[in-house]
Design an enzyme around this catalytic site. Structure first.
Site, short mmCIF file in Angstrom:
data_model
loop_
_atom_site.label_atom_id
_atom_site.label_comp_id
_atom_site.label_asym_id
_atom_site.label_seq_id
_atom_site.Cartn_x
_atom_site.Cartn_y
_atom_site.Cartn_z
N LYS A 1 0.86 -1.18 0.00
CA LYS A 1 0.00 0.00 0.00
C LYS A 1 0.90 1.24 0.00
CE LYS A 1 -4.24 0.93 2.61
NZ LYS A 1 -4.73 0.90 4.00
C1 E4P Z 1 -8.11 1.46 4.28
O1 E4P Z 1 -7.33 1.01 3.50
C2 E4P Z 1 -7.92 2.75 5.01
O2 E4P Z 1 -6.67 2.78 5.58
C3 E4P Z 1 -9.01 2.93 6.01
O3 E4P Z 1 -10.24 2.53 5.42
C4 E4P Z 1 -9.09 4.32 6.58
O4 E4P Z 1 -10.26 4.44 7.34
P1 E4P Z 1 -10.49 5.62 8.39
O5 E4P Z 1 -10.78 6.87 7.66
O6 E4P Z 1 -11.67 5.15 9.20
O7 E4P Z 1 -9.23 5.71 9.22
#
Ligand code: E4P
Length: 217
Positions: free
Chosen positions: A83
């Site tokens: 990622k």
């Molecule tokens: C997923 O890959 C993201 O890191 C995550 O959905 C972020 O979510 P949040 O805005 O609740 O932290």
């Protein structure tokens, strides 16, 4: 539609996997920190709990640093994918990794133009954050609609739209109507999706009536 779980909590992942609806996992530094556990051991354990891709996020901010982290992460498990953030450095790393056949999830996407750039850089997944847009008074789901439409205009683009920062079951419903490929869900949202008051009432009524049925010997 594929469902990933958005957590680094191995108990939640094991429970979701046992439901038979899980296609992958997304983690990020905040989710890892929440567990209080070490990064590598946690990721290796998670990768053993699911067959699908597990997104492991880099923390370096320069391309070389990201690539060095990615090179290590992919040795941890066959289903680890990388990622990277939607920055110039992140997309350079994405291009390099995808050309080597490594799966890449480009995260922190907040516009259709960013999603287009990620697709051109060979991203496997683009992660637009709907909840964080809703939080600032924008329309998170409108962004999903826009990206799905933009990608559909160019069938050569193979990047999948991974709806992230999901806050409630209605986000999933809306994303599915739009045709997003994947949603990554907090464990709480997976549980919410099972629930309907009429299901509970229906079971109660069937059980009450069943109790009145004379039983065979
Ligand atoms: C997923 O890959 C993201 O890191 C995550 O959905 C972020 O979510 P949040 O805005 O609740 O932290």
């Amino acid at each position: 539609m594929k469902f990933f779980i958005d957590t680094a909590d191995v108990d939640e992942i094991a429970e979701a996997a046992a439901l038979g609806i899980l296609d992958g996992v997304t983690t990020n530094p905040s989710l890892i920190a929440k567990t209080g556990r070490k990064h590598k051991e946690t990721i290796i354990e998670i990768c053993g709990l699911v067959d699908g891709p597990v997104s492991v996020e880099v923390t370096a901010e320069d391309t070389d640093g990201m690539l060095a982290q990615a090179e290590e992460f992919v040795t941890w498990a066959d289903n680890a994918i990388i990622k990277v953030p939607l920055t110039q450095a992140g997309l350079k790393a994405c291009k390099k990794l995808s050309s080597q056949g490594v799966g890449v999830n480009v995260t922190l996407c907040f516009s259709a133009n960013q999603a287009l750039l990620a697709a051109k850089a060979g991203a496997t997944y683009i992660s637009p954050f709907v909840g964080r847009l809703d939080d600032i008074g924008a329309e998170g789901m409108q962004l999903i609609e826009d990206i799905v439409q933009v990608y559909a205009n160019y069938p050569a683009l193979s990047t999948e739209v991974l709806v992230a920062s999901v806050r409630h079951a209605n986000h999933v419903h809306q994303a599915a109507l739009i045709g997003a490929h994947v949603a990554t869900l907090p464990f709480k949202v997976i549980n919410q999706m099972f629930k309907h008051p009429l299901t509970d009432v229906g079971i109660e009524k069937f059980n009450a009536d069943w109790a009145k049925v004379p039983k065979d010997a």
